[in-house]
Scaffold this motif. Structure first.
Motif, PDB file in Angstrom:
ATOM      1  N   SER A   1       2.101  -9.108   7.328  1.00 40.27           N
ATOM      2  CA  SER A   1       0.818  -9.793   7.234  1.00 40.27           C
ATOM      3  C   SER A   1       0.864 -10.976   6.266  1.00 40.27           C
ATOM      4  O   SER A   1      -0.119 -11.714   6.146  1.00 40.27           O
ATOM      5  N   PHE A   2       2.010 -11.143   5.592  1.00 46.80           N
ATOM      6  CA  PHE A   2       2.142 -12.193   4.587  1.00 46.80           C
ATOM      7  C   PHE A   2       3.428 -12.971   4.811  1.00 46.80           C
ATOM      8  O   PHE A   2       4.279 -12.584   5.617  1.00 46.80           O
ATOM      9  N   GLN A   3       3.563 -14.072   4.095  1.00 48.52           N
ATOM     10  CA  GLN A   3       4.763 -14.890   4.215  1.00 48.52           C
ATOM     11  C   GLN A   3       5.961 -14.212   3.554  1.00 48.52           C
ATOM     12  O   GLN A   3       5.813 -13.396   2.657  1.00 48.52           O
ATOM     13  N   HIS A   4       7.143 -14.573   4.030  1.00 44.14           N
ATOM     14  CA  HIS A   4       8.414 -14.044   3.529  1.00 44.14           C
ATOM     15  C   HIS A   4       8.432 -12.509   3.579  1.00 44.14           C
ATOM     16  O   HIS A   4       8.639 -11.822   2.579  1.00 44.14           O
ATOM     17  N   SER A   5       8.206 -12.020   4.782  1.00 40.43           N
ATOM     18  CA  SER A   5       8.039 -10.586   5.003  1.00 40.43           C
ATOM     19  C   SER A   5       9.263  -9.767   4.599  1.00 40.43           C
ATOM     20  O   SER A   5       9.130  -8.706   3.971  1.00 40.43           O
ATOM     21  N   PHE A   6      10.439 -10.232   4.959  1.00 40.93           N
ATOM     22  CA  PHE A   6      11.652  -9.473   4.626  1.00 40.93           C
ATOM     23  C   PHE A   6      11.874  -9.419   3.118  1.00 40.93           C
ATOM     24  O   PHE A   6      12.386  -8.427   2.593  1.00 40.93           O
ATOM     25  N   ALA A   7      11.500 -10.492   2.431  1.00 35.24           N
ATOM     26  CA  ALA A   7      11.608 -10.501   0.971  1.00 35.24           C
ATOM     27  C   ALA A   7      10.686  -9.447   0.364  1.00 35.24           C
ATOM     28  O   ALA A   7      11.060  -8.713  -0.553  1.00 35.24           O
ATOM     29  N   LEU A   8       9.469  -9.362   0.875  1.00 36.74           N
ATOM     30  CA  LEU A   8       8.514  -8.366   0.378  1.00 36.74           C
ATOM     31  C   LEU A   8       9.036  -6.954   0.593  1.00 36.74           C
ATOM     32  O   LEU A   8       8.954  -6.102  -0.306  1.00 36.74           O
TER      33      LEU A   8
ATOM     34  N   VAL B   1      -7.889  -9.588   2.919  1.00 37.07           N
ATOM     35  CA  VAL B   1      -7.584 -10.997   3.188  1.00 37.07           C
ATOM     36  C   VAL B   1      -8.348 -11.486   4.416  1.00 37.07           C
ATOM     37  O   VAL B   1      -8.789 -12.640   4.487  1.00 37.07           O
ATOM     38  N   LYS B   2      -8.549 -10.590   5.378  1.00 34.53           N
ATOM     39  CA  LYS B   2      -9.252 -10.945   6.612  1.00 34.53           C
ATOM     40  C   LYS B   2     -10.767 -10.787   6.489  1.00 34.53           C
ATOM     41  O   LYS B   2     -11.507 -11.049   7.445  1.00 34.53           O
ATOM     42  N   GLY B   3     -11.238 -10.310   5.315  1.00 35.70           N
ATOM     43  CA  GLY B   3     -12.671 -10.171   5.080  1.00 35.70           C
ATOM     44  C   GLY B   3     -13.333  -9.029   5.819  1.00 35.70           C
ATOM     45  O   GLY B   3     -14.550  -9.040   6.025  1.00 35.70           O
ATOM     46  N   ARG B   4     -12.580  -8.022   6.199  1.00 39.50           N
ATOM     47  CA  ARG B   4     -13.126  -6.888   6.962  1.00 39.50           C
ATOM     48  C   ARG B   4     -13.537  -5.759   6.008  1.00 39.50           C
ATOM     49  O   ARG B   4     -12.789  -4.815   5.765  1.00 39.50           O
ATOM     50  N   ARG B   5     -14.756  -5.850   5.518  1.00 42.74           N
ATOM     51  CA  ARG B   5     -15.213  -4.939   4.466  1.00 42.74           C
ATOM     52  C   ARG B   5     -15.268  -3.489   4.926  1.00 42.74           C
ATOM     53  O   ARG B   5     -14.838  -2.588   4.196  1.00 42.74           O
TER      54      ARG B   5
ATOM     55  N   LYS C   1      -3.719 -22.262 -10.361  1.00 45.08           N
ATOM     56  CA  LYS C   1      -4.140 -23.460  -9.632  1.00 45.08           C
ATOM     57  C   LYS C   1      -3.135 -23.819  -8.537  1.00 45.08           C
ATOM     58  O   LYS C   1      -3.526 -24.156  -7.409  1.00 45.08           O
ATOM     59  N   ALA C   2      -1.851 -23.711  -8.859  1.00 46.31           N
ATOM     60  CA  ALA C   2      -0.810 -24.029  -7.873  1.00 46.31           C
ATOM     61  C   ALA C   2      -0.862 -23.067  -6.698  1.00 46.31           C
ATOM     62  O   ALA C   2      -0.708 -23.469  -5.531  1.00 46.31           O
ATOM     63  N   VAL C   3      -1.072 -21.771  -6.986  1.00 46.20           N
ATOM     64  CA  VAL C   3      -1.145 -20.770  -5.918  1.00 46.20           C
ATOM     65  C   VAL C   3      -2.382 -21.004  -5.057  1.00 46.20           C
ATOM     66  O   VAL C   3      -2.320 -20.929  -3.823  1.00 46.20           O
ATOM     67  N   LYS C   4      -3.512 -21.291  -5.693  1.00 47.09           N
ATOM     68  CA  LYS C   4      -4.757 -21.491  -4.957  1.00 47.09           C
ATOM     69  C   LYS C   4      -4.672 -22.695  -4.034  1.00 47.09           C
ATOM     70  O   LYS C   4      -5.195 -22.678  -2.901  1.00 47.09           O
ATOM     71  N   GLU C   5      -4.016 -23.766  -4.488  1.00 44.23           N
ATOM     72  CA  GLU C   5      -3.895 -24.972  -3.677  1.00 44.23           C
ATOM     73  C   GLU C   5      -3.020 -24.748  -2.448  1.00 44.23           C
ATOM     74  O   GLU C   5      -3.324 -25.246  -1.360  1.00 44.23           O
ATOM     75  N   LYS C   6      -1.945 -23.983  -2.611  1.00 47.82           N
ATOM     76  CA  LYS C   6      -1.004 -23.790  -1.511  1.00 47.82           C
ATOM     77  C   LYS C   6      -1.371 -22.616  -0.606  1.00 47.82           C
ATOM     78  O   LYS C   6      -1.103 -22.639   0.596  1.00 47.82           O
ATOM     79  N   PHE C   7      -2.005 -21.581  -1.186  1.00 43.14           N
ATOM     80  CA  PHE C   7      -2.298 -20.381  -0.405  1.00 43.14           C
ATOM     81  C   PHE C   7      -3.728 -19.900  -0.658  1.00 43.14           C
ATOM     82  O   PHE C   7      -3.948 -18.821  -1.218  1.00 43.14           O
TER      83      PHE C   7
ATOM     84  N   GLU D   1      -5.927 -18.688   1.294  1.00 42.25           N
ATOM     85  CA  GLU D   1      -6.357 -17.500   2.027  1.00 42.25           C
ATOM     86  C   GLU D   1      -5.987 -16.195   1.328  1.00 42.25           C
ATOM     87  O   GLU D   1      -6.710 -15.201   1.391  1.00 42.25           O
ATOM     88  N   VAL D   2      -4.861 -16.192   0.606  1.00 37.41           N
ATOM     89  CA  VAL D   2      -4.418 -14.972  -0.073  1.00 37.41           C
ATOM     90  C   VAL D   2      -4.780 -14.974  -1.553  1.00 37.41           C
ATOM     91  O   VAL D   2      -4.702 -13.935  -2.221  1.00 37.41           O
ATOM     92  N   PHE D   3      -5.220 -16.105  -2.063  1.00 35.57           N
ATOM     93  CA  PHE D   3      -5.525 -16.232  -3.493  1.00 35.57           C
ATOM     94  C   PHE D   3      -6.565 -15.210  -3.987  1.00 35.57           C
ATOM     95  O   PHE D   3      -6.377 -14.619  -5.060  1.00 35.57           O
ATOM     96  N   PRO D   4      -7.685 -14.971  -3.280  1.00 37.30           N
ATOM     97  CA  PRO D   4      -8.666 -13.990  -3.782  1.00 37.30           C
ATOM     98  C   PRO D   4      -8.083 -12.597  -3.977  1.00 37.30           C
ATOM     99  O   PRO D   4      -8.414 -11.915  -4.958  1.00 37.30           O
TER     100      PRO D   4
END
Length: 344
Positions: free
Chosen positions: A110-117, A151-155, A249-255, A257-260
């Motif tokens: 569900s996130f970037q760099h899946s194999f790394a995670l 991340v998808k806002g599905r409460r 700030k750097a994370v929020k600018e680039k990502f 959707e996942v920042f919150p």
């Protein structure tokens, strides 16, 4: 030790080389390997004997209680059904390992760099938790799925997933407030308000466990307990959290959707600091819940250019080597690795 470090090294190489890989075939092959590695183990994991006892006595345990009248009924019922299906403990462990691996794969894909995670989950979340504390491992997996739903806002999906996890390990219910923050601006004040509103609900659901947790972790009436490993793992969790606050700030600018999600769990990580003085055992428990998102934060910081992509792998690799070399639990519960199948 070589088996564990070798697997981590191979997964790390895959994680570093497959930049954004989400190959279903790749995950199927790695997932199948992990299921066999976790599920077909023999006398591996500090709770191996404890869960063997649960498995062999599950019929008597479940039949004495009506559904939902005992704590963590979901795990008791799952154990009961699997014992009905097969008398072999290895089958039981393999089915549970399959559930865990499926959740791990859904989370990382569900996130970037899946194999790394997935590689970074191996040293602690997969080995130390998934191959020992089965109840909390299952609950933690549902929290990981809830993070994806966040991340998808599905409460309502978050609520459902955490309540399912509650059936396996009741401590997960303290994370119920995150459902009410999905899709909203995250702040320490808003988190505090939601915690105050939801605390009565959590207290009600944990009513039959509250005294037990207080006696065990705070008052320690069963004897003094200290989890030095929990302090070390909390340090592992906090390193990317501190970096996140410095470079948010750097994370929020680039990502965006996942920042919150990253910000919410960073605040949760900080809020656990008092447990260093109240109960390191309780801290040890909560580390396992928050660590997957801390790892996710580590990866997104590296993707934001804060530090090299290799640093998270080196960080967890050094921890894993140190743990196997110095930990009494590692020597007693994990070395040497033993399996029912010959390929290991």
């Amino acid at each position: 030790m070589a088996v564990y470090i070798g697997i981590y090294f191979i997964l790390s190489v895959i994680g570093l080389s497959a930049k954004n890989g989400r190959s279903l075939v790749g995950f199927f092959l790695i997932g199948a390997f992990l299921v066999l590695f976790m599920g077909q183990r023999y006398q591996i994991g500090c709770d191996y004997g404890g869960y063997l006892h649960r498995f062999t006595s599950s019929h008597a345990f479940v039949l004495e209680a009506l559904p939902f009248t005992i704590t963590e009924w979901g795990f008791a019922y799952l154990t009961y059904r699997l014992q009905e299906y097969s008398e072999y403990y290895s089958t039981y462990l393999t089915v549970i390992s399959t559930i865990l691996v499926i959740c791990y794969v859904i989370f990382v894909r569900s996130f970037q760099h899946s194999f790394a995670l997935l590689a970074l989950l191996f040293p602690i979340i997969i080995v130390q938790l998934g191959m020992s504390g089965l109840r909390q491992a299952l609950a933690g997996c549902f929290l990981m799925l809830a993070a994806v739903a966040f991340v998808k806002g599905r409460r309502w999906l978050i609520v459902v997933l955490i309540l399912i996890g509650f059936l396996f390990h009741s401590s997960i219910i303290v994370f119920l407030p995150i459902a009410f923050l999905a899709g909203r601006e995250i702040s320490a004040f808003r988190l505090l308000i939601v915690l105050l509103l939801i605390t009565p609900v959590s207290a009600y659901l944990l009513a039959d466990r509250f005294d037990s947790y207080t006696d065990r972790y705070i008052e320690q009436i069963y004897g003094s307990q200290d989890a030095r490993g929990g302090v070390i793992r909390y340090t592992l969790v906090m390193v990317p959290v501190i970096a996140f606050f410095l470079y948010s700030k750097a994370v929020k600018e680039k990502f965006p959707e996942v920042f919150p999600l990253l910000k919410l769990f960073a605040l949760i990580c900080v809020s656990l600091f008092p447990l260093l003085f109240l109960s390191t055992v309780a801290l040890h428990r909560f580390n396992y819940y928050i660590m997957p998102i801390s790892i996710l934060t580590f990866v997104y910081l590296s993707l934001s250019g804060v530090f090299s992509r290799a640093w998270p792998f080196v960080f967890y690799g050094l921890y894993s080597i140190s743990w196997f070399m110095l930990s009494g639990h590692a020597a007693k519960c994990y070395l040497p690795y033993r399996s029912w199948i010959s390929i290991f």
